[in-house]
Design a protein around this motif. Structure first.
Motif, PDB file in Angstrom:
ATOM      1  N   LEU A   1      13.446  13.845  33.667  1.00  0.00           N
ATOM      2  CA  LEU A   1      12.199  14.252  34.306  1.00  0.00           C
ATOM      3  C   LEU A   1      11.100  14.595  33.310  1.00  0.00           C
ATOM      4  CD1 LEU A   1      13.519  16.562  37.149  1.00  0.00           C
ATOM      5  CD2 LEU A   1      12.760  14.188  37.326  1.00  0.00           C
ATOM      6  N   GLY A   2      11.461  14.849  32.085  1.00  0.00           N
ATOM      7  CA  GLY A   2      10.504  15.312  31.094  1.00  0.00           C
ATOM      8  C   GLY A   2       9.721  14.218  30.404  1.00  0.00           C
ATOM      9  N   GLY A   3       9.518  13.117  31.062  1.00  0.00           N
ATOM     10  CA  GLY A   3       8.691  12.070  30.476  1.00  0.00           C
ATOM     11  C   GLY A   3       9.470  11.056  29.671  1.00  0.00           C
ATOM     12  N   LEU A   4      10.758  10.966  29.889  1.00  0.00           N
ATOM     13  CA  LEU A   4      11.562   9.967  29.194  1.00  0.00           C
ATOM     14  C   LEU A   4      11.131   8.584  29.658  1.00  0.00           C
ATOM     15  CD1 LEU A   4      13.949   9.646  27.242  1.00  0.00           C
ATOM     16  CD2 LEU A   4      15.430   9.570  29.234  1.00  0.00           C
ATOM     17  N   GLU A   5      10.765   7.761  28.733  1.00  0.00           N
ATOM     18  CA  GLU A   5      10.246   6.440  29.074  1.00  0.00           C
ATOM     19  C   GLU A   5      11.395   5.499  29.421  1.00  0.00           C
ATOM     20  OE1 GLU A   5       6.923   5.072  28.003  1.00  0.00           O
ATOM     21  OE2 GLU A   5       6.066   7.018  27.590  1.00  0.00           O
ATOM     22  N   TRP A   6      11.161   4.662  30.384  1.00  0.00           N
ATOM     23  CA  TRP A   6      12.183   3.693  30.779  1.00  0.00           C
ATOM     24  C   TRP A   6      12.395   2.634  29.707  1.00  0.00           C
ATOM     25  CZ3 TRP A   6      15.286   4.519  34.761  1.00  0.00           C
ATOM     26  CH2 TRP A   6      14.889   5.443  35.705  1.00  0.00           C
ATOM     27  N   GLN A   7      11.415   2.454  28.794  1.00  0.00           N
ATOM     28  CA  GLN A   7      11.558   1.458  27.751  1.00  0.00           C
ATOM     29  C   GLN A   7      12.590   1.871  26.705  1.00  0.00           C
ATOM     30  OE1 GLN A   7       8.402   2.637  28.499  1.00  0.00           O
ATOM     31  NE2 GLN A   7       7.614   0.909  29.669  1.00  0.00           N
ATOM     32  N   SER A   8      12.804   3.162  26.524  1.00  0.00           N
ATOM     33  CA  SER A   8      13.797   3.621  25.546  1.00  0.00           C
ATOM     34  C   SER A   8      15.153   3.713  26.227  1.00  0.00           C
ATOM     35  CB  SER A   8      13.370   4.958  24.947  1.00  0.00           C
ATOM     36  OG  SER A   8      13.201   5.911  25.971  1.00  0.00           O
ATOM     37  N   THR A   9      15.770   2.578  26.396  1.00  0.00           N
ATOM     38  CA  THR A   9      17.019   2.474  27.147  1.00  0.00           C
ATOM     39  C   THR A   9      18.144   3.333  26.587  1.00  0.00           C
ATOM     40  OG1 THR A   9      16.388   0.237  27.753  1.00  0.00           O
ATOM     41  CG2 THR A   9      18.672   0.819  28.092  1.00  0.00           C
ATOM     42  N   PRO A  10      18.376   3.416  25.266  1.00  0.00           N
ATOM     43  CA  PRO A  10      19.468   4.272  24.783  1.00  0.00           C
ATOM     44  C   PRO A  10      19.296   5.744  25.170  1.00  0.00           C
ATOM     45  CG  PRO A  10      18.786   2.784  23.044  1.00  0.00           C
ATOM     46  CD  PRO A  10      17.801   2.635  24.165  1.00  0.00           C
ATOM     47  N   LEU A  11      18.067   6.248  25.141  1.00  0.00           N
ATOM     48  CA  LEU A  11      17.847   7.648  25.533  1.00  0.00           C
ATOM     49  C   LEU A  11      18.087   7.854  27.026  1.00  0.00           C
ATOM     50  CD1 LEU A  11      14.724   8.614  23.428  1.00  0.00           C
ATOM     51  CD2 LEU A  11      17.103   9.239  23.041  1.00  0.00           C
ATOM     52  N   PHE A  12      17.723   6.861  27.823  1.00  0.00           N
ATOM     53  CA  PHE A  12      17.973   6.949  29.259  1.00  0.00           C
ATOM     54  C   PHE A  12      19.475   7.026  29.531  1.00  0.00           C
ATOM     55  CE2 PHE A  12      19.125   4.686  33.154  1.00  0.00           C
ATOM     56  CZ  PHE A  12      18.543   5.527  34.084  1.00  0.00           C
ATOM     57  N   TRP A  13      20.230   6.163  28.873  1.00  0.00           N
ATOM     58  CA  TRP A  13      21.678   6.168  29.094  1.00  0.00           C
ATOM     59  C   TRP A  13      22.326   7.432  28.540  1.00  0.00           C
ATOM     60  CZ3 TRP A  13      23.494   3.674  32.843  1.00  0.00           C
ATOM     61  CH2 TRP A  13      22.931   2.468  33.236  1.00  0.00           C
ATOM     62  N   LEU A  14      21.794   7.957  27.451  1.00  0.00           N
ATOM     63  CA  LEU A  14      22.312   9.216  26.923  1.00  0.00           C
ATOM     64  C   LEU A  14      22.103  10.343  27.931  1.00  0.00           C
ATOM     65  CD1 LEU A  14      23.530  10.871  24.609  1.00  0.00           C
ATOM     66  CD2 LEU A  14      21.201  11.194  23.776  1.00  0.00           C
ATOM     67  N   ALA A  15      20.934  10.406  28.526  1.00  0.00           N
ATOM     68  CA  ALA A  15      20.665  11.423  29.546  1.00  0.00           C
ATOM     69  C   ALA A  15      21.572  11.225  30.751  1.00  0.00           C
ATOM     70  CB  ALA A  15      19.205  11.374  29.972  1.00  0.00           C
ATOM     71  N   PHE A  16      21.797   9.976  31.141  1.00  0.00           N
ATOM     72  CA  PHE A  16      22.681   9.673  32.262  1.00  0.00           C
ATOM     73  C   PHE A  16      24.115  10.095  31.952  1.00  0.00           C
ATOM     74  CE2 PHE A  16      25.274   6.678  34.784  1.00  0.00           C
ATOM     75  CZ  PHE A  16      24.808   7.018  36.041  1.00  0.00           C
ATOM     76  N   VAL A  17      24.575   9.856  30.730  1.00  0.00           N
ATOM     77  CA  VAL A  17      25.929  10.255  30.327  1.00  0.00           C
ATOM     78  C   VAL A  17      26.049  11.777  30.315  1.00  0.00           C
ATOM     79  CG1 VAL A  17      27.518  10.280  28.360  1.00  0.00           C
ATOM     80  CG2 VAL A  17      26.491   8.143  29.099  1.00  0.00           C
TER      81      VAL A  17
END
Length: 81
Positions: free
Chosen positions: A39-55
């Motif tokens: 929710l804190g502005g994580l960009e969808w383009q940075s896929t590794p960070l998205f998956w890290l947050a999901f994990v």
């Protein structure tokens, strides 16, 4: 809003850890960390960070399951005695 969520979850995790309930502390902290990242502005383009947050969110739910399982088995041991 995201900062408030993270602060409240951190305080709750600290209180749980001080009581010795480590699985519950992890179960509170990890999902809030992942959701705050999402929710804190994580960009969808940075896929590794998205998956890290999901994990992190999934690991928190796994810790919640482990805390529940440990509570249930401890309760059964008390009943059997």
């Amino acid at each position: 809003m995201t900062t408030l969520l993270f602060v409240l979850a951190s305080v709750s995790a600290i209180f749980q850890a001080r009581k010795g309930q480590w699985w519950t502390a992890v179960a509170v902290f990890l999902p809030s960390l992942g959701v705050a990242a999402l929710l804190g502005g994580l960009e969808w383009q940075s896929t590794p960070l998205f998956w890290l947050a999901f994990v992190l969110v999934l690991a928190g739910f796994g810790a919640e399951g482990m805390a529940y399982w440990r509570t249930r088995t401890a309760g059964r041991r008390q009943v059997d005695q």
